[in-house]
Scaffold this active site. Sequence first.
Site, PDB file in Angstrom:
ATOM      1  N   LYS A  36      26.716  30.783  12.675  1.00 54.75           N
ATOM      2  CA  LYS A  36      26.886  32.240  12.684  1.00 54.75           C
ATOM      3  C   LYS A  36      27.481  32.700  14.016  1.00 54.75           C
ATOM      4  O   LYS A  36      27.466  31.948  14.992  1.00 54.75           O
ATOM      5  CB  LYS A  36      25.527  32.918  12.435  1.00 54.75           C
ATOM      6  CG  LYS A  36      24.447  32.558  13.430  1.00 54.75           C
ATOM      7  CD  LYS A  36      23.063  32.877  12.883  1.00 54.75           C
ATOM      8  CE  LYS A  36      21.993  32.598  13.927  1.00 54.75           C
ATOM      9  NZ  LYS A  36      20.650  32.646  13.378  1.00 54.75           N
ATOM     10  N   TYR A 252      31.432  48.810  43.906  1.00 54.12           N
ATOM     11  CA  TYR A 252      31.000  50.147  43.482  1.00 54.12           C
ATOM     12  C   TYR A 252      29.616  50.485  44.018  1.00 54.12           C
ATOM     13  O   TYR A 252      28.731  49.631  44.054  1.00 54.12           O
ATOM     14  CB  TYR A 252      30.950  50.228  41.953  1.00 54.12           C
ATOM     15  CG  TYR A 252      32.308  50.298  41.295  1.00 54.12           C
ATOM     16  CD1 TYR A 252      33.191  51.331  41.576  1.00 54.12           C
ATOM     17  CD2 TYR A 252      32.686  49.329  40.378  1.00 54.12           C
ATOM     18  CE1 TYR A 252      34.428  51.398  40.952  1.00 54.12           C
ATOM     19  CE2 TYR A 252      33.918  49.384  39.751  1.00 54.12           C
ATOM     20  CZ  TYR A 252      34.785  50.422  40.050  1.00 54.12           C
ATOM     21  OH  TYR A 252      36.008  50.484  39.433  1.00 54.12           O
TER      22      TYR A 252
HETATM   23  C1  LIG Z   1      19.867  31.584  13.776  1.00 55.55           C
HETATM   24  C2  LIG Z   1      19.081  30.909  12.752  1.00 55.55           C
HETATM   25  C3  LIG Z   1      18.949  29.514  12.763  1.00 55.55           C
HETATM   26  C4  LIG Z   1      19.407  28.666  13.928  1.00 55.55           C
HETATM   27  O1  LIG Z   1      18.542  28.889  15.021  1.00 55.55           O
HETATM   28  P1  LIG Z   1      18.621  28.092  16.388  1.00 55.55           P
HETATM   29  O2  LIG Z   1      17.441  28.555  17.142  1.00 55.55           O
HETATM   30  O3  LIG Z   1      19.894  28.489  17.055  1.00 55.55           O
HETATM   31  O4  LIG Z   1      18.603  26.628  16.090  1.00 55.55           O
HETATM   32  C5  LIG Z   1      18.333  28.923  11.671  1.00 55.55           C
HETATM   33  N1  LIG Z   1      17.813  29.657  10.664  1.00 55.55           N
HETATM   34  C6  LIG Z   1      17.889  31.004  10.660  1.00 55.55           C
HETATM   35  C7  LIG Z   1      17.293  31.757   9.526  1.00 55.55           C
HETATM   36  C8  LIG Z   1      18.501  31.666  11.692  1.00 55.55           C
HETATM   37  O5  LIG Z   1      18.555  33.011  11.685  1.00 55.55           O
END
Ligand SMILES: *Cc1c(COP(=O)(O)O)cnc(C)c1O
Length: 357
Positions: A36, A252
Amino acid sequence: MKHSTPSLDINLNAVKHNYNIIKKFCNKSEVCGTVKASSYGLGGHNKIVNILKKSGCKRFFVANINEGIFIRNNFKSIIINVLNGLNKNEEKIFKKYNLVPVINTISQLKKWLKFDKDKKRLVIHFDTGMCRLGIQEDNINEVIELKKKINEYKEVILMSHLACSGDKKDKYNEIQRLRFEKIKKKLPGYKYSLAASGGIFLGKKYHYDLVRPGINLYGGNQNFNKKITHVVSLKSPIIQINKLKKGETVGYSRTFKAKQNTVTATIPMGYADGIGIRLSNKGYVHFKGKKLPMIGRVSMDLIIIDITKLKNKIKEGDFVSIYDKNFTIDNFANLTRTIPYRIITCISKRYLRNYKN
Ligand SMILES: *Cc1c(COP(=O)(O)O)cnc(C)c1O
C-alpha cells in the site's frame, strides 16, 4: 551525468532478502506482500511489486482501490487484495480490474456475495481489537448465517490485524490471537491470516496460513529481527557553504544564534519533502561517519547544517547522508519520535530514485 539533487538508493536485492528471511521464518505460511501507499513510498512504477513477484510472492495487499488498479495495469496474474473494502459503487470496478475487496462489514459481505458470480476468492476481515476495519464480534452470527453462500467460494480467507505487535511483551497480542481463535472455531475450514511484520516475529502460533508483512520488507523496524536488512538510503548534495560570524543567526525566525564563528552548509531538502519541521535545531546528517547538526528552522525546501568541524574536508557538491545502513530509517525516525513507516511513506516525489539490484 548525475543531477545534484537529493537522491534515494533503493536496494531491490535487500527487499528480496527480507522477503526470503520472512519466508524462512514462517516456513509453512504463504508470505504476501503489503504494498500500500506505493510500497511504503518506495514503489516507483511497481519496481517493488516486481521484485516481490520474482521472489515468489503471489498475493499482494493495497489499501486503496486506485492503488490496486495501478498495479493491475502492470501485472496480470498476481492476486491483489484491497484492504479498505468494498465501498459505494465499487463492485464493477473490482470486477473490471480483477481486484479482491477485503470485506469489512456485513453489508459489504451481502453486497459482494450477491454481485460476485465468479466465487473464486473471498477475504473477510474481522475486528479483534483495532476498532478500525473489519466485522465486529457482535456481528459474527450474521456471517455464520451466510455460511452456505460463503462456502460456494473456491478460497475463503478470514483475517484480522494486531494493534500492538510491535511490542513483543504486550499482553494485547495474545488477547487478540485468542479472539481470532474463537472466530476460527465458529468459522472453521478456511484459510486464516493475522500477522503483519510485528506479528510474524511473535512466533509460530501467529502465522496461520498467510502473513502480510510490509515494513520489514522495506528494512524498517529492524528490531523485530536482526536479519532484516536495510533497503533505502537518502543522500543530499551540499549546494552552498556559508560563513557565520559569532552572534549572527540562521534561518526563519532566527532560532539559531552562533556562539562562535561557524561554517554552515545548505542542503536542498525541507518539510515539503517530508523532512519534519520538528528536526529544526535537533536533527543531524552524516558525512563520512561524522555527525553534522541541523541548525535553525527547517524550511520548505532547504536545511542548514553546521559543518564547522569538517570545514576543510567538505565542499559544495559533496553528498551528506540523511539515512543509510549505518544510520537507518529506524534511527532517523527516532530523531523526531516518529516511526520508520512515516519516514519512507513521505519521501518526496521530487527526489531522484535509483533502484539497485
Ligand atoms: C499495513 C497493514 C499490514 C502491513 O503492516 P506492517 O506493519 O507494515 O508489516 C498488514 N495488514 C494490514 C491489515 C495492514 O493495514
